[in-house]
Design a protein around this motif. Structure first.
Motif, PDB file in Angstrom:
ATOM      1  N   LEU A   1       0.825  -1.214   0.000  1.00 43.25           N
ATOM      2  CA  LEU A   1       0.000   0.000   0.000  1.00 43.25           C
ATOM      3  C   LEU A   1       0.858   1.263   0.000  1.00 43.25           C
ATOM      4  CD1 LEU A   1      -2.704  -1.113   2.612  1.00 43.25           C
ATOM      5  CD2 LEU A   1      -3.055  -0.830   0.148  1.00 43.25           C
ATOM      6  N   SER A   2       2.054   1.154   0.556  1.00 43.52           N
ATOM      7  CA  SER A   2       2.942   2.323   0.660  1.00 43.52           C
ATOM      8  C   SER A   2       3.817   2.508  -0.570  1.00 43.52           C
ATOM      9  CB  SER A   2       3.859   2.181   1.891  1.00 43.52           C
ATOM     10  OG  SER A   2       3.106   1.996   3.064  1.00 43.52           O
ATOM     11  N   ASP A   3       3.918   1.486  -1.410  1.00 37.50           N
ATOM     12  CA  ASP A   3       4.878   1.528  -2.523  1.00 37.50           C
ATOM     13  C   ASP A   3       4.220   1.001  -3.787  1.00 37.50           C
ATOM     14  OD1 ASP A   3       7.015   1.270  -4.283  1.00 37.50           O
ATOM     15  OD2 ASP A   3       8.407   0.611  -2.711  1.00 37.50           O
ATOM     16  N   GLU A   4       3.728   1.907  -4.610  1.00 39.73           N
ATOM     17  CA  GLU A   4       3.029   1.535  -5.837  1.00 39.73           C
ATOM     18  C   GLU A   4       3.943   0.775  -6.801  1.00 39.73           C
ATOM     19  OE1 GLU A   4      -0.364   1.348  -8.332  1.00 39.73           O
ATOM     20  OE2 GLU A   4      -0.148   1.976  -6.236  1.00 39.73           O
ATOM     21  N   VAL A   5       5.207   1.185  -6.852  1.00 35.69           N
ATOM     22  CA  VAL A   5       6.168   0.524  -7.750  1.00 35.69           C
ATOM     23  C   VAL A   5       6.371  -0.929  -7.323  1.00 35.69           C
ATOM     24  CG1 VAL A   5       8.562   0.506  -8.566  1.00 35.69           C
ATOM     25  CG2 VAL A   5       7.329   2.678  -8.365  1.00 35.69           C
ATOM     26  N   LEU A   6       6.531  -1.152  -6.017  1.00 31.08           N
ATOM     27  CA  LEU A   6       6.696  -2.509  -5.497  1.00 31.08           C
ATOM     28  C   LEU A   6       5.466  -3.355  -5.799  1.00 31.08           C
ATOM     29  CD1 LEU A   6       8.194  -4.608  -3.729  1.00 31.08           C
ATOM     30  CD2 LEU A   6       7.004  -3.614  -1.744  1.00 31.08           C
ATOM     31  N   LYS A   7       4.311  -2.770  -5.612  1.00 29.83           N
ATOM     32  CA  LYS A   7       3.066  -3.502  -5.854  1.00 29.83           C
ATOM     33  C   LYS A   7       2.965  -3.937  -7.316  1.00 29.83           C
ATOM     34  CE  LYS A   7      -0.845  -1.306  -6.152  1.00 29.83           C
ATOM     35  NZ  LYS A   7      -2.016  -0.457  -5.817  1.00 29.83           N
ATOM     36  N   LYS A   8       3.239  -3.035  -8.220  1.00 35.20           N
ATOM     37  CA  LYS A   8       3.126  -3.361  -9.645  1.00 35.20           C
ATOM     38  C   LYS A   8       4.205  -4.343 -10.085  1.00 35.20           C
ATOM     39  CE  LYS A   8       0.666   0.736 -11.259  1.00 35.20           C
ATOM     40  NZ  LYS A   8       0.678   1.919 -12.140  1.00 35.20           N
ATOM     41  N   ARG A   9       5.413  -4.162  -9.554  1.00 36.81           N
ATOM     42  CA  ARG A   9       6.501  -5.070  -9.932  1.00 36.81           C
ATOM     43  C   ARG A   9       6.232  -6.487  -9.435  1.00 36.81           C
ATOM     44  NH1 ARG A   9      10.611  -2.640  -7.684  1.00 36.81           N
ATOM     45  NH2 ARG A   9      10.913  -4.023  -5.900  1.00 36.81           N
ATOM     46  N   THR A  10       5.753  -6.601  -8.207  1.00 38.53           N
ATOM     47  CA  THR A  10       5.456  -7.928  -7.645  1.00 38.53           C
ATOM     48  C   THR A  10       4.345  -8.608  -8.433  1.00 38.53           C
ATOM     49  OG1 THR A  10       6.099  -7.131  -5.449  1.00 38.53           O
ATOM     50  CG2 THR A  10       4.841  -9.180  -5.544  1.00 38.53           C
ATOM     51  N   GLY A  11       3.318  -7.844  -8.799  1.00 38.24           N
ATOM     52  CA  GLY A  11       2.234  -8.403  -9.601  1.00 38.24           C
ATOM     53  C   GLY A  11       2.709  -8.881 -10.958  1.00 38.24           C
ATOM     54  N   ALA A  12       3.579  -8.089 -11.584  1.00 42.10           N
ATOM     55  CA  ALA A  12       4.104  -8.471 -12.900  1.00 42.10           C
ATOM     56  C   ALA A  12       4.951  -9.736 -12.807  1.00 42.10           C
ATOM     57  CB  ALA A  12       4.927  -7.324 -13.480  1.00 42.10           C
ATOM     58  N   LEU A  13       5.722  -9.856 -11.736  1.00 41.22           N
ATOM     59  CA  LEU A  13       6.546 -11.055 -11.544  1.00 41.22           C
ATOM     60  C   LEU A  13       5.676 -12.280 -11.276  1.00 41.22           C
ATOM     61  CD1 LEU A  13       9.388  -9.462  -9.388  1.00 41.22           C
ATOM     62  CD2 LEU A  13       9.601 -10.335 -11.730  1.00 41.22           C
ATOM     63  N   ALA A  14       4.568 -12.080 -10.558  1.00 40.89           N
ATOM     64  CA  ALA A  14       3.630 -13.188 -10.325  1.00 40.89           C
ATOM     65  C   ALA A  14       3.040 -13.671 -11.651  1.00 40.89           C
ATOM     66  CB  ALA A  14       2.519 -12.737  -9.373  1.00 40.89           C
ATOM     67  N   ARG A  15       2.651 -12.737 -12.506  1.00 39.18           N
ATOM     68  CA  ARG A  15       2.119 -13.090 -13.824  1.00 39.18           C
ATOM     69  C   ARG A  15       3.186 -13.820 -14.654  1.00 39.18           C
ATOM     70  NH1 ARG A  15      -2.495 -13.397 -17.322  1.00 39.18           N
ATOM     71  NH2 ARG A  15      -1.582 -13.659 -19.377  1.00 39.18           N
ATOM     72  N   GLY A  16       4.432 -13.387 -14.520  1.00 40.53           N
ATOM     73  CA  GLY A  16       5.529 -14.022 -15.242  1.00 40.53           C
ATOM     74  C   GLY A  16       5.699 -15.483 -14.872  1.00 40.53           C
ATOM     75  N   VAL A  17       5.489 -15.811 -13.609  1.00 41.01           N
ATOM     76  CA  VAL A  17       5.585 -17.203 -13.160  1.00 41.01           C
ATOM     77  C   VAL A  17       4.536 -18.057 -13.877  1.00 41.01           C
ATOM     78  CG1 VAL A  17       5.219 -18.738 -11.188  1.00 41.01           C
ATOM     79  CG2 VAL A  17       6.590 -16.669 -10.909  1.00 41.01           C
ATOM     80  N   VAL A  18       3.337 -17.531 -14.007  1.00 40.28           N
ATOM     81  CA  VAL A  18       2.270 -18.258 -14.702  1.00 40.28           C
ATOM     82  C   VAL A  18       2.665 -18.501 -16.154  1.00 40.28           C
ATOM     83  CG1 VAL A  18      -0.144 -18.186 -15.442  1.00 40.28           C
ATOM     84  CG2 VAL A  18       0.491 -17.314 -13.185  1.00 40.28           C
ATOM     85  N   GLU A  19       3.109 -17.452 -16.818  1.00 38.72           N
ATOM     86  CA  GLU A  19       3.429 -17.549 -18.246  1.00 38.72           C
ATOM     87  C   GLU A  19       4.583 -18.510 -18.518  1.00 38.72           C
ATOM     88  OE1 GLU A  19       1.688 -16.382 -20.699  1.00 38.72           O
ATOM     89  OE2 GLU A  19       0.273 -15.440 -19.326  1.00 38.72           O
ATOM     90  N   GLU A  20       5.587 -18.496 -17.663  1.00 37.96           N
ATOM     91  CA  GLU A  20       6.788 -19.303 -17.896  1.00 37.96           C
ATOM     92  C   GLU A  20       6.571 -20.788 -17.658  1.00 37.96           C
ATOM     93  OE1 GLU A  20       9.820 -17.600 -15.464  1.00 37.96           O
ATOM     94  OE2 GLU A  20       9.657 -15.636 -16.448  1.00 37.96           O
ATOM     95  N   ASN A  21       5.470 -21.157 -17.008  1.00 31.03           N
ATOM     96  CA  ASN A  21       5.256 -22.557 -16.658  1.00 31.03           C
ATOM     97  C   ASN A  21       4.043 -23.174 -17.338  1.00 31.03           C
ATOM     98  OD1 ASN A  21       7.276 -23.359 -14.314  1.00 31.03           O
ATOM     99  ND2 ASN A  21       6.687 -21.220 -13.991  1.00 31.03           N
ATOM    100  N   ARG A  22       3.589 -22.555 -18.404  1.00 27.78           N
ATOM    101  CA  ARG A  22       2.445 -23.098 -19.131  1.00 27.78           C
ATOM    102  C   ARG A  22       2.843 -24.312 -19.975  1.00 27.78           C
ATOM    103  NH1 ARG A  22      -2.249 -20.288 -19.504  1.00 27.78           N
ATOM    104  NH2 ARG A  22      -2.334 -18.180 -18.695  1.00 27.78           N
ATOM    105  N   GLY A  23       1.848 -25.052 -20.439  1.00 28.05           N
ATOM    106  CA  GLY A  23       2.094 -26.157 -21.366  1.00 28.05           C
ATOM    107  C   GLY A  23       1.657 -27.523 -20.864  1.00 28.05           C
TER     108      GLY A  23
END
Length: 427
Positions: free
Chosen positions: A390-412
């Motif tokens: 809540l205090s760090d918008e950059v951290l929030k967005k970066r963490t969310g993007a990295l979470a999405r990256g985990v999903v994408e990298e492990n598909r198939g």
């Protein structure tokens, strides 16, 4: 002899538990659903759609398993239009999810019969499956034995075996080594799952690493009008920040609510949605909210408040998509093992979960390794983690993007699983 002993004990247990379930049936509607089908009495009209095709019987215990296997079935039916899907679940919520999300894909939907030899054989003889598929951990001795006797290969998809289960199967190896020897394909999530499967009796030639189906999450296309209406109903407006606490269990709502109350005074526009895992707890959670003194609203009754009780079925994924931060329940208190951490990760949201993970530990470790998830222990750590985002918008967005990256990298996994099932159908 092992099956004889198993069946004697199963019938004794059924008789002893009958009074309990009669009381449950009288007090909770979910226990009344599908009673005839659970004893093998399926309306013949339901099975008519299975005619003139190769029947694949797919069994998923509840919601998570149902959602995980549907992408596999889409691939399979696209490749093999002659395939007819008989789908079974144990829970009422799983059955409703299959009906909603499997529309046009599932040809017949039933409740899974009890693993009594006569009830299983009654359904199997009527459906005549060419392949029997179970999702994850559904190991039923009589079902496996019956399918093999009728000539239907048995496949376990998204196969996973916990250390505790492996020890239990080994302890009763006089029965389960034979049960697992009847498996034609154990399609494992991880190398560890595959090794444990072989150690307890799955033929080495039948074990294959295909990966975790839950990484192939593909929510149904969301209608923009529905999303807009839900957004309005739960009070998401410019300037507000939404925390979604999904699949919560007893003891977890108190922890989440305490953290929210500690932060709401500091962060204006902070909103919380609580989505209990089980519908029968909606009223209990409302009583908790009322007692806490917070202003709240129930999704089903309309109105708007900073805290909303999501007392509906099938809307949690959309809520995750609208949220800023997600807390996944079943992990803040012991004894449950966690729930699917990838649902909010798919939408690029920071994922927070508790330390009481078993089934989803591998998923949590992968998120943490890649910076997409945060594990907490207790209310103070939860409050601190939320405050950090809540205090760090950059951290929030970066963490969310990295979470999405985990999903994408492990598909198939869905594609690999469908390939394996096709091979079994060609036998």
């Amino acid at each position: 002899m092992a099956y004889f002993l198993y069946n004697v004990l199963l019938h004794i247990a059924a008789a002893l538990l009958l009074p309990y379930f009669l009381i449950k049936m009288a007090t909770a509607s979910k226990y009344r659903e599908g009673i005839p089908e659970r004893f093998g009495f399926v309306d013949k009209r339901k099975l008519r759609a299975l005619r003139k095709g190769k029947v694949v019987w797919v069994h998923a215990v509840s919601v998570g398993e149902t959602k995980a296997v549907l992408p596999v079935l889409r691939i399979l039916k696209r490749r093999r239009p002659d395939v007819k899907i008989l789908f079974s679940t144990v829970t009422a919520t799983g059955n409703r999810t299959a009906a909603q999300e499997g529309r046009g894909l599932i040809d017949a939907l039933i409740y899974f019969p009890l693993d009594l030899p006569w009830s299983i054989r009654k359904v199997a003889s009527a459906a005549k499956p060419s392949l029997f598929v179970v999702v994850e951990k559904e190991i039923w001795p009589n079902a496996f034995r019956t399918m093999r006797s009728l000539g239907a290969p048995v496949a376990i998809v998204n196969g996973t075996i916990s250390d505790k289960s492996a020890r239990g199967y080994a302890r009763f190896g006089f029965l389960f080594r034979d049960v697992f020897s009847k498996v034609n394909a154990f399609l494992a999530r991880t190398d560890d799952d595959m090794e444990k499967a072989i150690s307890i009796g799955v033929p080495a030639a039948a074990a294959e690493l295909t990966g975790n189906l839950k990484f192939d999450l593909s929510p149904s296309l969301m209608d923009r009008h529905f999303v807009a209406n839900l957004k309005e109903a739960i009070g998401v407006r410019p300037g507000s920040t939404l925390i979604a606490a999904g699949s919560t269990h007893p003891g977890e709502e108190e922890i989440v609510l305490s953290s929210y109350k500690a932060l709401s005074a500091e962060f204006s526009g902070l909103k919380l949605i609580i989505a209990p895992r089980h519908p029968e707890r909606f009223n209990d959670v409302e009583a908790l909210l009322r007692k806490s003194g917070v202003a709240y609203a129930r999704r089903s009754k309309g109105g708007s408040a900073d805290v909303v009780l999501l007392d509906s079925i099938g809307e949690l994924m959309t809520v995750y998509s609208l949220s800023d931060i997600a807390i996944v329940g079943g992990s803040l208190v012991p004894g449950i093992g966690g729930h699917n951490l990838l649902e909010p990760a798919y939408f690029g949201k920071p994922v927070i979960y508790g330390s009481h993970l078993t089934t989803y530990m591998g998923m949590a470790e992968l998120l943490e390794k890649n910076g997409g998830g945060v594990r907490v222990s207790g209310q103070k750590e939860l409050t601190d983690a939320l405050k950090g985002f809540l205090s760090d918008e950059v951290l929030k967005k970066r963490t969310g993007a990295l979470a999405r990256g985990v999903v994408e990298e492990n598909r198939g996994a869905s594609e690999r699983t469908a390939n394996a099932l096709e091979k079994l159908l060609r036998r």
